[in-house]
Design a protein around this motif. Structure first.
Motif, mmCIF file in Angstrom:
data_model
loop_
_atom_site.group_PDB
_atom_site.id
_atom_site.type_symbol
_atom_site.label_atom_id
_atom_site.label_comp_id
_atom_site.label_asym_id
_atom_site.label_seq_id
_atom_site.Cartn_x
_atom_site.Cartn_y
_atom_site.Cartn_z
ATOM 1 N N PHE A 108 4.727 8.604 -12.828
ATOM 2 C CA PHE A 108 4.660 7.391 -11.815
ATOM 3 C C PHE A 108 3.391 6.144 -11.651
ATOM 4 C CE2 PHE A 108 5.292 5.101 -7.155
ATOM 5 C CZ PHE A 108 6.410 5.176 -7.349
ATOM 6 N N GLU A 109 2.477 6.361 -10.938
ATOM 7 C CA GLU A 109 0.869 6.084 -10.721
ATOM 8 C C GLU A 109 1.090 5.066 -12.077
ATOM 9 O OE1 GLU A 109 -2.392 7.009 -8.159
ATOM 10 O OE2 GLU A 109 -1.212 8.527 -7.796
ATOM 11 N N ASP A 110 1.135 5.998 -13.211
ATOM 12 C CA ASP A 110 0.265 5.001 -14.443
ATOM 13 C C ASP A 110 1.407 3.825 -15.005
ATOM 14 O OD1 ASP A 110 -1.425 6.514 -15.290
ATOM 15 O OD2 ASP A 110 0.060 7.921 -16.622
ATOM 16 N N ARG A 111 2.783 3.528 -13.869
ATOM 17 C CA ARG A 111 3.434 3.215 -14.515
ATOM 18 C C ARG A 111 3.634 2.478 -13.363
ATOM 19 N NH1 ARG A 111 10.038 4.426 -16.096
ATOM 20 N NH2 ARG A 111 10.621 1.670 -16.502
ATOM 21 N N PHE A 112 3.888 2.456 -12.135
ATOM 22 C CA PHE A 112 3.813 1.760 -10.835
ATOM 23 C C PHE A 112 2.861 1.268 -10.398
ATOM 24 C CE2 PHE A 112 8.395 3.834 -12.093
ATOM 25 C CZ PHE A 112 8.605 2.463 -12.383
ATOM 26 N N VAL A 113 1.869 2.163 -10.902
ATOM 27 C CA VAL A 113 0.505 1.919 -9.189
ATOM 28 C C VAL A 113 0.076 1.407 -9.933
ATOM 29 C CG1 VAL A 113 -0.390 3.011 -7.595
ATOM 30 C CG2 VAL A 113 1.958 3.499 -7.963
ATOM 31 N N ARG A 114 -1.340 0.219 -8.744
ATOM 32 C CA ARG A 114 -2.367 -0.136 -9.266
ATOM 33 C C ARG A 114 -3.675 0.101 -8.060
ATOM 34 N NH1 ARG A 114 -2.382 -6.654 -7.431
ATOM 35 N NH2 ARG A 114 -0.950 -6.245 -5.921
ATOM 36 N N TRP A 148 0.127 -1.370 -0.213
ATOM 37 C CA TRP A 148 -0.223 0.017 -0.302
ATOM 38 C C TRP A 148 0.748 1.031 -0.264
ATOM 39 C CZ3 TRP A 148 -4.531 -1.580 -1.958
ATOM 40 C CH2 TRP A 148 -4.604 -3.418 -0.822
ATOM 41 N N VAL A 149 0.741 1.849 -0.704
ATOM 42 C CA VAL A 149 1.352 3.079 -1.064
ATOM 43 C C VAL A 149 -0.035 4.840 -0.998
ATOM 44 C CG1 VAL A 149 3.079 2.982 -1.885
ATOM 45 C CG2 VAL A 149 1.120 3.516 -3.266
ATOM 46 N N SER A 150 0.637 5.606 0.063
ATOM 47 C CA SER A 150 -0.140 6.809 -0.206
ATOM 48 C C SER A 150 -0.150 7.737 -1.147
ATOM 49 C CB SER A 150 0.001 7.748 1.034
ATOM 50 O OG SER A 150 1.220 7.733 1.220
ATOM 51 N N ASP A 151 -1.010 8.544 -1.343
ATOM 52 C CA ASP A 151 0.110 10.092 -2.599
ATOM 53 C C ASP A 151 0.559 10.433 -1.942
ATOM 54 O OD1 ASP A 151 -2.649 9.676 -3.504
ATOM 55 O OD2 ASP A 151 -3.853 10.986 -2.478
ATOM 56 N N ASP A 152 1.317 10.951 -0.604
ATOM 57 C CA ASP A 152 2.837 11.177 -0.226
ATOM 58 C C ASP A 152 3.457 10.253 -0.653
ATOM 59 O OD1 ASP A 152 2.051 13.674 0.524
ATOM 60 O OD2 ASP A 152 0.939 13.043 2.954
ATOM 61 N N GLU A 153 3.531 9.210 0.057
ATOM 62 C CA GLU A 153 4.902 7.733 -0.535
ATOM 63 C C GLU A 153 4.472 8.194 -1.922
ATOM 64 O OE1 GLU A 153 4.104 5.224 2.954
ATOM 65 O OE2 GLU A 153 3.320 4.665 1.370
ATOM 66 N N SER A 185 -1.428 0.209 -4.625
ATOM 67 C CA SER A 185 -0.045 -0.575 -4.558
ATOM 68 C C SER A 185 0.392 -0.456 -5.109
ATOM 69 C CB SER A 185 -0.683 -1.834 -3.487
ATOM 70 O OG SER A 185 -0.111 -2.813 -4.003
ATOM 71 N N LEU A 186 1.466 -0.672 -4.536
ATOM 72 C CA LEU A 186 2.282 -0.389 -6.527
ATOM 73 C C LEU A 186 2.614 -1.650 -6.984
ATOM 74 C CD1 LEU A 186 6.412 -0.271 -4.100
ATOM 75 C CD2 LEU A 186 4.353 1.139 -5.427
ATOM 76 N N ILE A 187 2.488 -2.279 -7.922
ATOM 77 C CA ILE A 187 2.558 -3.109 -9.118
ATOM 78 C C ILE A 187 3.518 -4.547 -8.583
ATOM 79 C CG2 ILE A 187 1.223 -1.478 -10.584
ATOM 80 C CD1 ILE A 187 4.004 -2.095 -12.091
ATOM 81 N N GLU A 188 3.334 -5.687 -8.782
ATOM 82 C CA GLU A 188 3.943 -6.362 -8.924
ATOM 83 C C GLU A 188 4.336 -6.788 -10.772
ATOM 84 O OE1 GLU A 188 2.141 -8.024 -4.678
ATOM 85 O OE2 GLU A 188 1.308 -8.931 -6.678
ATOM 86 N N PHE A 189 5.238 -7.928 -10.394
ATOM 87 C CA PHE A 189 5.764 -8.453 -11.511
ATOM 88 C C PHE A 189 4.150 -10.115 -11.802
ATOM 89 C CE2 PHE A 189 9.324 -6.317 -10.956
ATOM 90 C CZ PHE A 189 9.340 -5.770 -12.120
ATOM 91 N N PRO A 190 4.417 -10.750 -12.593
ATOM 92 C CA PRO A 190 3.939 -11.619 -12.721
ATOM 93 C C PRO A 190 4.432 -12.580 -11.387
ATOM 94 C CG PRO A 190 4.245 -11.642 -14.616
ATOM 95 C CD PRO A 190 5.184 -10.397 -14.072
ATOM 96 N N ASN A 191 5.443 -13.224 -10.869
ATOM 97 C CA ASN A 191 6.164 -13.444 -10.402
ATOM 98 C C ASN A 191 5.686 -13.462 -8.724
ATOM 99 O OD1 ASN A 191 7.903 -12.534 -10.195
ATOM 100 N ND2 ASN A 191 9.170 -13.858 -10.386
ATOM 101 N N GLY A 192 4.671 -12.173 -8.692
ATOM 102 C CA GLY A 192 4.627 -11.703 -7.146
ATOM 103 C C GLY A 192 5.945 -10.566 -6.441
ATOM 104 N N ASP A 193 6.762 -10.505 -7.289
ATOM 105 C CA ASP A 193 7.835 -10.117 -6.890
ATOM 106 C C ASP A 193 7.093 -8.330 -7.026
ATOM 107 O OD1 ASP A 193 8.784 -12.588 -6.879
ATOM 108 O OD2 ASP A 193 11.135 -11.547 -8.308
#
Length: 136
Positions: free
Chosen positions: A48-54, A28-33, A61-69
C-alpha cells in the motif's frame, strides 16, 4: 474558554470532492491508517505504501495525481473511494484550527465547501473533540 462558535456549527459532508481535488497539498497518514486502508483494499501495508504513499520529511502523505487530486478521489463517481475509512485529516474537515480561528475564516471556508453551514449542527463539544483528534 468561550468560542465564537459556542452555539455550534452546521456541517454535513456532501462528498463533492472540493477538498479532495485541485491544489496540491498533503493528506497526512499514520502507520495505523495505512494498515487499516491496506487491509480494506486487500493489500499488505508495505505494498500500500509503495503504491499510495509518499514520504515528506519524517511524515507520510497520500500521493496525488498530477492535477492535485487525491489518489482516492473517484472522478467518475465524484466521491472518495475510501470514505468510510478516510484519514483523520479528512474526517475532521472542516473543523481545523485554521478554519475556526474566526467567523471570517469560517465564512471563507464556507464559500469553498458546500457542506459548511448546512445539515447537522455540531456542538462546541463535538467540534473541540474533532480538533483534538486532528492534533494527536
Amino acid at each position: 474558554m468561550e468560542h465564537w462558535y459556542s452555539n455550534g456549527l452546521k456541517f454535513t459532508c456532501r462528498e463533492c470532492g472540493q477538498c479532495c481535488t485541485g491544489e496540491p497539498g498533503y493528506v497526512w497518514v499514520s502507520d495505523d491508517e495505512i494498515t487499516t486502508l491496506a487491509e480494506y483494499l486487500g493489500m499488505e501495508p508495505a505494498a500500500f505504501e509503495d503504491r499510495f504513499v509518499r514520504c515528506v520529511g519524517h511524515q507520510k502523505s497520500l500521493i496525488e495525481f498530477p492535477n492535485g487530486d487525491c489518489v482516492f478521489f473517484d472522478t467518475f463517481h465524484q466521491n472518495c473511494k475510501v470514505y468510510a475509512l478516510r484519514p483523520v485529516q479528512c474526517r475532521t474537515w472542516p473543523f481545523w484550527d485554521s478554519n475556526l480561528e474566526s467567523e471570517e475564516a469560517w465564512d471563507e471556508t464556507s464559500r469553498r465547501c458546500k457542506g459548511c453551514n448546512r445539515g447537522k449542527r455540531h456542538t462546541v463539544e463535538e467540534i473541540e473533540s474533532l480538533r483534538k483528534e486532528r492534533r494527536l
